[in-house]
Design an enzyme around this catalytic site. Structure first.
Site, short mmCIF file in Angstrom:
data_model
loop_
_atom_site.label_atom_id
_atom_site.label_comp_id
_atom_site.label_asym_id
_atom_site.label_seq_id
_atom_site.Cartn_x
_atom_site.Cartn_y
_atom_site.Cartn_z
N GLU A 81 39.32 42.74 31.21
CA GLU A 81 38.35 42.85 32.30
C GLU A 81 36.94 42.53 31.79
O GLU A 81 36.49 43.13 30.81
CB GLU A 81 38.38 44.27 32.88
CG GLU A 81 39.73 44.73 33.40
CD GLU A 81 40.19 44.02 34.67
OE1 GLU A 81 39.40 43.26 35.28
OE2 GLU A 81 41.36 44.22 35.07
N CYS A 143 39.89 53.20 37.00
CA CYS A 143 39.69 52.26 35.89
C CYS A 143 38.33 51.57 35.99
O CYS A 143 37.54 51.60 35.06
CB CYS A 143 40.79 51.19 35.89
SG CYS A 143 42.41 51.84 35.41
N HIS A 162 43.65 46.30 30.84
CA HIS A 162 44.75 46.82 31.66
C HIS A 162 46.07 46.45 30.98
O HIS A 162 46.25 45.31 30.56
CB HIS A 162 44.74 46.21 33.07
CG HIS A 162 43.98 47.02 34.06
ND1 HIS A 162 42.83 46.59 34.68
CD2 HIS A 162 44.23 48.25 34.56
CE1 HIS A 162 42.40 47.53 35.51
NE2 HIS A 162 43.24 48.55 35.45
#
Length: 195
Positions: A81, A143, A162
């Site tokens: 991410e 998250c 993730h």
């Protein structure tokens, strides 16, 4: 150098959260002699996760904090991410709450980018047996909320990965080894940025 890692506790149908299992496995493996690796399990609760993240940055001031979360799709690859988003948190947490104003930091910027260039990392890294993809949207749940909070308090020195749910093919050992490979590359990038 201190590096800090977090995974998450159980939520919904996931009584064993692969993110925490992967972080525990990473802790067993280590990252070499120069890296003091500390780990913590975060609850799937907005306010408690935020308090813990603030504490990490204010008391420990690590070189890098890496948060690991569960991507609930069974076929999910490992996802790097790039940024955290401040607004849009309407989904309720494990205690039934969502953040005030549906955002992380009331006057915070819309999004914060990690100082880790995930695109470079993604282009230069491979883990046998699983795809790695790049993402600019961590999903507006705990998250993303945790990631944004960590980027905010850590001046961008945070990362979020993730991982898929555990399965016969994707074991905790496998994920721990994959994290080790990815994070060593991240730390190398941190070192290059400091020179």
């Amino acid at each position: 150098h201190l590096s800090f890692f977090s995974g998450f506790g159980p939520f919904r149908q996931y009584l064993v959260n692969s993110s925490w299992e992967a972080v525990k496995e990473l802790s067993k493996r280590g990252l070499g002699e120069n890296i003091n690796l500390q780990i913590m399990q975060l609850p799937v609760v907005y306010q408690k996760a935020k308090e813990q993240v603030c504490k990490i940055w204010t008391t420990l001031q690590p070189l890098l904090t890496v948060h690991v979360g569960l991507a609930s799709s069974a076929t999910a690859p490992i996802i790097l991410e790039q940024c955290g988003k401040n607004k849009g948190y309407r989904e309720r947490d494990a205690c039934g709450f969502h953040p005030e104003g549906a955002c992380c930091v009331l006057d915070g910027p819309e999004k914060i980018e990690s100082t880790i260039n995930m695109k470079t990392l993604w282009k230069n890294i491979s883990v046998e047996g699983i795809d790695i993809i790049l993402s600019r949207d961590a999903g507006r749940y705990i998250c993303d909320y945790t990631y944004y909070t960590s980027l905010y308090y850590g001046n961008g020195r945070a990362a979020f990965i993730h991982v898929p749910p555990l399965s016969d093919l994707v074991t905790a050992e496998f994920l721990g080894k994959a994290l080790q490979t990815i994070i060593l590359a991240m730390l190398e990038q941190c070192g290059e940025q400091r020179e």
